[in-house]
Write a protein that holds these residues in place. Structure first.
Motif, mmCIF file in Angstrom:
data_model
loop_
_atom_site.group_PDB
_atom_site.id
_atom_site.type_symbol
_atom_site.label_atom_id
_atom_site.label_comp_id
_atom_site.label_asym_id
_atom_site.label_seq_id
_atom_site.Cartn_x
_atom_site.Cartn_y
_atom_site.Cartn_z
ATOM 1 N N ASP A 76 42.257 17.534 65.385
ATOM 2 C CA ASP A 76 41.006 17.997 65.626
ATOM 3 C C ASP A 76 40.696 17.637 67.239
ATOM 4 O OD1 ASP A 76 40.167 18.846 62.885
ATOM 5 O OD2 ASP A 76 41.102 16.796 62.662
ATOM 6 N N LEU A 77 41.250 16.577 67.626
ATOM 7 C CA LEU A 77 40.552 15.957 69.107
ATOM 8 C C LEU A 77 41.804 15.708 69.674
ATOM 9 C CD1 LEU A 77 37.776 13.899 68.503
ATOM 10 C CD2 LEU A 77 37.779 15.935 69.709
ATOM 11 N N ARG A 105 40.611 22.443 71.516
ATOM 12 C CA ARG A 105 39.485 22.340 72.634
ATOM 13 C C ARG A 105 38.759 21.197 72.774
ATOM 14 N NH1 ARG A 105 41.525 25.480 74.977
ATOM 15 N NH2 ARG A 105 41.926 27.604 74.249
ATOM 16 N N GLY A 106 38.765 20.130 71.754
ATOM 17 C CA GLY A 106 37.900 19.336 72.145
ATOM 18 C C GLY A 106 38.730 18.093 72.410
ATOM 19 N N ALA A 141 36.417 18.208 79.074
ATOM 20 C CA ALA A 141 36.353 16.994 78.354
ATOM 21 C C ALA A 141 35.954 15.539 79.272
ATOM 22 C CB ALA A 141 37.841 16.546 78.068
ATOM 23 N N ALA A 164 32.638 13.570 70.867
ATOM 24 C CA ALA A 164 33.413 14.903 70.703
ATOM 25 C C ALA A 164 33.813 15.211 69.087
ATOM 26 C CB ALA A 164 34.575 14.441 71.366
ATOM 27 N N ASP A 167 31.224 17.082 67.465
ATOM 28 C CA ASP A 167 31.008 18.369 68.122
ATOM 29 C C ASP A 167 32.253 19.409 67.308
ATOM 30 O OD1 ASP A 167 29.153 18.454 69.517
ATOM 31 O OD2 ASP A 167 30.324 18.220 71.376
ATOM 32 N N VAL A 168 33.132 18.662 67.052
ATOM 33 C CA VAL A 168 34.070 19.835 66.181
ATOM 34 C C VAL A 168 33.661 20.068 65.059
ATOM 35 C CG1 VAL A 168 36.631 19.505 65.373
ATOM 36 C CG2 VAL A 168 36.163 18.392 67.397
#
Ligand SMILES: Nc1nc2c(ncn2[C@@H]2O[C@H](COP(=O)(O)OP(=O)(O)O)[C@@H](O)[C@H]2O)c(=O)[nH]1
Ligand SMILES: [Mg+2]
Length: 615
Positions: A76-77, A105-106, A141, A164, A167-168
């Motif tokens: 995810d991150l 993306r994160g 980032a 972060a 935000d996901v």
């Protein structure tokens, strides 16, 4: 929530994970045999207001890349680690490229070893890193300078990760379940245990799931996440699963656990393919590469129509796999190759099961579910698509698929399948045209067998049924007796000559009475129109076939049957020669007539002769 570390060797990934979680991921392999609670390379990280995330970190560049790839939709991150004293290095760039290819993306950037550099230097490194990140997946980032020696930046890093993570967007659990298997082992008393990250959907204890690509059915005996037994796991969970009904040996890294239905292994897939900008050479058509998706790695050839894929280019093509792989539309994969092995590029699966022959690449612009559904329907033609296959085939959750089918204008739903409405409409026209052609060629026929025209068009039987029904409802065709159809309102028409011939034939049969000429004899005397006109007289009931090629005038036949009935005494058996005396026919006509009477139930055949039926 899974956090994947990334960054050049010796830049301090493992030291940072240890500082954040207290776990030394470099030592985990030795402890692996201690069992299910220790998950190779995954350390639990407490994030304020988020909960426990799993941080993945393994030693060695190659192993590292494989683990990142295995994470694919599991990560995810990203935690991108760049040592402040060295700055961006080749593996930093490769990992960054992989993050982009995987669509992650994160993330957060940690500038490690900040204790080794002066503040001025750190500022320069920040600028340099920002330059490299511009235009990449990590462009936005946040950057945090850290040191595991002084502890500087660690709380800020933890906060940045938590922000972060918040935000996901949450993964949906109302989706089809999939979990790539990254480890398999046996635990005494528990049996076969696998580990992996839940990519989509959810899994619960006692669920029945399938192991692909071998397609074996297994039952879930138990689940553990971060060392605790749980009843149900959501997507993004690091999970250990105890399985019943399967042997350790039957499972390998690269296999995938999926929910029932819809999942099929692919050998060829359609994808939007990207070659990284920094690769030295174009990827020649049919070039051999390694294909990585989740924990699967197989040899593959990349086929891009219209020539090679140039560095930095993205275009639609096909991937031909050396072994079956379970993929879903929307999946991200990475292709590696060369010597030494490096990341060449990757792609997004557009269709895991393209039609065999007409499979043309779809272009990247077909990215909406609606558009892809239209294309898939068009290609599927008369075969249509199984609704249960759509979530995997086109990459949407079952509820999104259902909502789309409701309102999609191209969709014709019949039972458990959907078809292209335009294809059905073409079928209706084709059927109507085939019937029209038949009328034109056989103007004296009442109609054509439905079976015959159905055999001339291509499609599953439920679609053909629907097309015939539609043709009838819309007034193109009408069904008449005996499985015949005709153009609505169509009637056989006779020319003047044919009208004369019809009268001649009827008259000839009437005159001939009990001993009429055969169809062959009539055709020889009157020409090729005899057969259709005879059929017409038969349909009208004027004449009756007693043999396949001999018709009787209906009145003459009734008289003959009456004569037979009147001449026979009930219950008595008559030999053929006795019956010849009763009705006075020559043997050539007698036997077929008696067989006709048997068929019609007028007489009944016994071992030595015939009796009147029912006596
Ligand atoms: N001075 C200093 N050294 C560090 C720091 N972080 C890591 N190192 C050292 O850098 C080397 C490589 O670290 P490691 O975590 O194994 O790097 P990895 O290969 O990215 O996992 C080790 O000798 C660490 O002790 C740091 O913040 N400050
Ligand atoms: Mg390390």
């Amino acid at each position: 929530m899974i956090v994947g570390t990334a960054g050049h060797i010796d830049h301090g990934k493992t030291a940072l994970v240890r500082a954040l979680t207290g776990i030394d991921t470099d030592r985990l392999p030795e402890e692996k045999r201690r069992g299910i609670t220790i998950d190779l390379g995954f350390a639990p990280l407490d994030l304020p207001n988020v909960g426990v995330a799993g941080v993945v970190d393994v030693p060695g560049h190659e192993a590292f890349v494989r683990t990142m790839l295995a994470g694919a939709t599991g990560i995810d991150l990203a935690l991108l680690v760049i040592a402040a004293d060295e700055g961006v290095m080749p593996q930093t760039r490769e990992h960054l490229a992989i993050l982009g290819l995987l669509g992650i993306r994160g993330g957060v950037v940690a500038l490690t070893k900040s204790d080794l550099v002066e503040p001025d230097w750190l500022d320069l490194v920040r600028l340099d890193v920002a330059d490299v990140l511009a235009g990449t997946a990590m462009a936005d980032a946040p950057m945090v300078a850290t040191s595991v020696v002084t502890g500087a930046g660690l709380p800020a890093l933890r906060e940045a990760l938590a922000a972060a993570a918040a935000d996901v967007s949450a993964r949906r659990d109302d989706d089809v379940f999939r979990m790539p298997i990254d480890r398999v082992f046996t635990i005494r008393g528990t049996g076969t245990v696998i580990t992996g990250t839940v990519w989509s959907g959810s899994i619960g204890r006692d669920d029945v799931v399938r192991v692909m690509p071998d397609d074996k059915t297994v039952r879930v005996r138990g689940l553990q996440a971060h060392g605790t037994a749980i009843d149900r796991a959501k997507p993004g969970t690091r999970l250990a699963v105890a399985l019943a009904g399967i042997d350790h040996d039957a499972l390998t890294r690269g296999a995938v656990l999926v929910s029932e239905g819809g999942w099929h292994a692919s050998r060829v897939l359609r994808a939007d393919l990207t070659l990284l900008g920094n690769t030295v050479a174009a990827l020649s058509p049919r070039a051999s590469v390694r294909f990585h998706l989740g924990t699967t790695e197989v040899g593959a050839r990349v086929v891009t129509p219209g020539g090679a894929l140039s560095p930095g280019e993205t275009k639609p093509g096909r991937v031909v796999l050396d072994a079956p792989v379970v993929v879903r539309a929307g999946d991200r994969f990475v292709i590696r190759g060369g010597s030494p092995v490096s990341t060449l590029g990757g792609g997004v699966v557009v269709d895991p099961h393209p039609a065999h022959r007409r499979a043309r690449p779809w272009t990247a612009q077909h990215d909406s579910f609606d558009a892809r559904l239209s294309l898939a329907l068009r290609e599927a033609g008369g075969e249509g698509l199984g609704i249960a296959d759509l979530p995997v085939r086109l990459g949407a959750s079952p509820s999104d698929v259902a909502a789309c089918l409701e309102k999609h204008k191209d969709v014709l739903r019949i039972g458990a399948r959907i078809f292209d409405r335009a294809y059905r409409d073409e079928l209706v026209s084709s059927l109507a045209e085939a019937v029209a052609r038949h009328h034109q060629r056989n103007p004296l026929d009442a109609g054509v067998l439905l079976q015959t025209i159905r055999a001339r068009v291509v499609g599953r039987s439920e679609l053909l049924d629907d097309a015939v029904r539609t043709a009838v409802i819309s007034g193109h065709l009408e069904t008449i007796e005996n499985g015949l159809v005709r153009r609505t309102g169509w009637r056989p028409t006779l020319s003047n000559d044919q009208t004369d011939l019809k009268a001649t034939l009827a008259g000839a049969l009437r005159t001939a009475g009990p001993e009429p000429p055969s169809l062959g004899e009539l055709s020889a005397a009157h020409g090729p129109s005899v057969v259709p006109i005879i059929r017409m007289l038969e349909r009208e009931g004027t004449i009756v076939p007693v043999e396949s090629d001999r018709y009787y005038d209906a009145g003459a036949l009734t008289a003959l049957v009456d004569r037979l009935r009147n001449g026979m005494i009930g219950g008595r058996e008559y030999t053929p020669s006795e019956l010849r005396d009763v009705i006075g026919l020559s043997r050539k006509y007698l036997i077929p007539f008696l067989e006709y009477c048997d068929r019609r139930g007028i007489t009944e055949r016994r071992s030595t002769g015939r009796v009147l039926h029912g006596t």
